[in-house]
Design a protein around this motif. Sequence first.
Motif, PDB file in Angstrom:
ATOM      1  N   CYS A 124      35.038  33.023 -25.903  1.00 51.04           N
ATOM      2  CA  CYS A 124      33.404  33.500 -25.752  1.00 51.04           C
ATOM      3  C   CYS A 124      33.547  34.452 -24.606  1.00 51.04           C
ATOM      4  O   CYS A 124      33.944  34.325 -23.635  1.00 51.04           O
ATOM      5  N   VAL A 173      30.716  36.771 -22.339  1.00 51.87           N
ATOM      6  CA  VAL A 173      29.241  37.258 -22.204  1.00 51.87           C
ATOM      7  C   VAL A 173      29.278  38.665 -21.340  1.00 51.87           C
ATOM      8  O   VAL A 173      29.975  39.033 -20.596  1.00 51.87           O
ATOM      9  N   ARG A 207      22.387  39.246 -18.542  1.00 51.96           N
ATOM     10  CA  ARG A 207      23.103  38.551 -19.527  1.00 51.96           C
ATOM     11  C   ARG A 207      22.460  38.881 -20.769  1.00 51.96           C
ATOM     12  O   ARG A 207      21.564  38.378 -21.054  1.00 51.96           O
ATOM     13  N   GLN A 237      26.436  37.820 -26.189  1.00 52.48           N
ATOM     14  CA  GLN A 237      27.627  37.256 -26.135  1.00 52.48           C
ATOM     15  C   GLN A 237      28.517  37.603 -27.429  1.00 52.48           C
ATOM     16  O   GLN A 237      27.785  37.578 -28.489  1.00 52.48           O
ATOM     17  N   LEU A 272      21.156  37.098 -26.162  1.00 50.68           N
ATOM     18  CA  LEU A 272      20.935  36.117 -25.087  1.00 50.68           C
ATOM     19  C   LEU A 272      19.368  36.140 -24.552  1.00 50.68           C
ATOM     20  O   LEU A 272      19.361  36.210 -23.311  1.00 50.68           O
TER      21      LEU A 272
END
Length: 403
Positions: free
Chosen positions: A326, A328, A344, A347, A360
């Motif tokens: 994963c 981000v 952020r 992702q 996100l």
Amino acid sequence: MSERILQVMVGGVIPLNIGSIANVELLELLGAGAFGSAWKVKDCNTGKLYVLKIIQCIKPGTIMVERVRLEAEVFVPSDYIVPVIGLCEWDGSTFLILFEYFPGSSLDNLLLEGSLTDKQKKDIFYQTLLGVADAHAHNIIHRDLKPANILVGKDGKVKLIDFGISKFKGMGLTVSGEIIGTIPYMAPELLLYGSKLADARADIYALGHILYELAMGEHFWARQGWRELKDFARYLKQTPPPTEAIDCRDFKCDFFREAHRVLPSMVKIENSQRYRRIDYLLSDLGYIPDLPEIPKDLNLRYPLLIVESGSNKGARRLVNIDDGGCLVLGRADIAGDDSSISRRHLQFMRVGDSYYVQDLNSKNGTWVQGITLEEGEPMMEIKHGDRIKIGDIFLRFAFAREI
């Protein structure tokens, strides 16, 4: 004063006086049609090669004269269109248009030879799309796209030719109901109501037939055994009536993964259901622009995010998605201080050989291929060539090994 004689023969010298080019010598006949011929010529002073289109027997004062003059005015700054040098009006019924010389074979001859590889077919079609897109961006509709008007050089470079019946948006040089073009490549609305209705969708329709021909080895009409317009009319009168001008059920394309999905929308009978712009078509075919120089430390086993556009000059050109699970990404990873991107923002996640993306709860949202990703929704799978918009930045998800 004695009348000038036009020496249309090999070795004939013609005074043009176009810019710095005073006289040219005819070297080789390249092709001939109802209204004239095209010749390979050389500048008698410098030896540089050109192509001279000689158009004769035009009735003075008619719409054909204006079409010739407009063809000579076609200027599109494109790497994929043979440029016009200038026009010489020899007399009231004879016109000479000088073009840059491009040494290549026409696509129709290459298709007859049957020697093109899948990679060559893909490259030829991409470059053809880019040339047509450049013309459309300058308000020019070609109206006679076909393999004979696509030249391919030995190095694979493609150039479009013959804008003789092109349409400049906003300039009406077509008689109402007049049909001009090559019928098997002409959109139904042009056959029914005349070429005055031509817009970008008519060129896209012709491109659909060219794509079919590249993939299947022959034009759809030839595959059906059709020879005349009445054969196509009979096809349209089926019950229920078809929605596409090509029966795509047996269509197979080995060089574009998405061709089976894209072709029907190129050849819709109703132009309102057809692609409206070349860039939409390019996007759906997974077109990837030329990559910037790839740093040696990037691992090409993993996909890249290519930053295609954005107002922030500090935006990175490439982002390597090299995390095994994963990853981000946010403002600092993609575009420095671009406030349109959240810290952020989104992702990426790899599951097996597939990749997924999720927004996100960013302030300006995330779009994938025009679809908005909503907060709390499941992750969306993305594939090679998909376009992603975050804030004011457009990204392209791509595997470098597939480009």
